[in-house]
Design an enzyme around this catalytic site. Structure first.
Site, short mmCIF file in Angstrom:
data_model
loop_
_atom_site.label_atom_id
_atom_site.label_comp_id
_atom_site.label_asym_id
_atom_site.label_seq_id
_atom_site.Cartn_x
_atom_site.Cartn_y
_atom_site.Cartn_z
N GLU A 83 -53.74 -22.87 -51.01
CA GLU A 83 -54.60 -22.23 -50.01
C GLU A 83 -55.95 -21.82 -50.60
OE1 GLU A 83 -51.41 -19.26 -51.37
OE2 GLU A 83 -51.48 -21.35 -50.77
N VAL A 115 -53.10 -26.67 -57.75
CA VAL A 115 -53.69 -27.22 -58.98
C VAL A 115 -53.06 -26.44 -60.12
CG1 VAL A 115 -55.79 -27.61 -60.29
CG2 VAL A 115 -55.83 -27.80 -57.79
N SER A 134 -47.73 -22.74 -70.94
CA SER A 134 -47.86 -21.33 -71.28
C SER A 134 -49.05 -20.68 -70.57
CB SER A 134 -48.01 -21.15 -72.79
OG SER A 134 -49.21 -21.73 -73.23
N SER A 135 -49.77 -21.44 -69.74
CA SER A 135 -50.96 -20.92 -69.07
C SER A 135 -50.82 -20.93 -67.56
CB SER A 135 -52.19 -21.75 -69.47
OG SER A 135 -52.40 -21.67 -70.84
#
Length: 181
Positions: free
Chosen positions: A72, A57, A63-64
């Site tokens: 996992e 995800v 930038s994050s």
């Protein structure tokens, strides 16, 4: 893991299939834009013989990247959110054929918080390497509840240290060496 499930496959094969299928559900993979993206899929087998699968995800903000969650951890979080906390095995896959999909340091620490269980790493050509959560993160600090229930001597024995030794692994001659993790 060699027992046959409802599908006729072994539980291990079902676990591998679930990880591969989860990787394919990632938006960049399903859109066909996964060349070089190294997106992973993972599946965890619980003690109740249920399989929870997930893909990476990733934050939409470039930038994050610290907000990304590895496949996992996502699979384990899905299982934990359903009340499952005991795991029999984990499979992690990606399309790269050059190397195995080893978990990040954060994921390695996260995995050991749920015990020692087999971890199967699948390359893009389906070559498999088996390791364990404890082998991926040796000398881990146990979970809070385990820490309270375990003596200091037992923790040191489990981590391969004699009573009173430093946790940073000085060799017999007092030097420090890089360890192959």
């Amino acid at each position: 893991l060699e027992a046959t499930g409802a599908s006729g496959l072994t539980k291990k094969d079902e676990l591998f299939e679930a990880a591969l299928e989860a990787r394919g559900k990632h938006p960049s993979v399903s859109a066909g834009a996964d060349e070089g993206s190294n997106i992973q899929g993972a599946a965890v087998l619980t003690s109740s013989l249920r399989i929870y699968a997930a893909c990476d995800v990733q934050s939409l903000n470039l930038s994050s990247s610290g907000l990304d969650i590895d496949a996992e951890r996502t699979a384990i979080l899905k299982a934990v959110s359903e009340g499952e906390t005991k795991f029999l095995a984990l499979a992690i896959c990606h399309d790269d054929t050059a190397g195995f999909p080893y978990p990040s340091g954060t994921s390695r620490q996260f995995l050991v918080e749920y015990g020692d269980f087999p971890v199967f790493l699948l390359k893009g050509d389906l070559t498999c390497r088996e390791t364990s959560s404890f082998d991926l993160y040796p000398h881990a600090t146990p979970r809070r509840d385990e820490y309270r229930a375990t003596s200091n001597q037992e923790l040191q024995r489990r981590n391969g240290r004699a009573h009173g030794e430093s946790g940073f692994g000085a060799d017999d001659d007092g030097s420090y060496a890089v360890r192959d993790w």
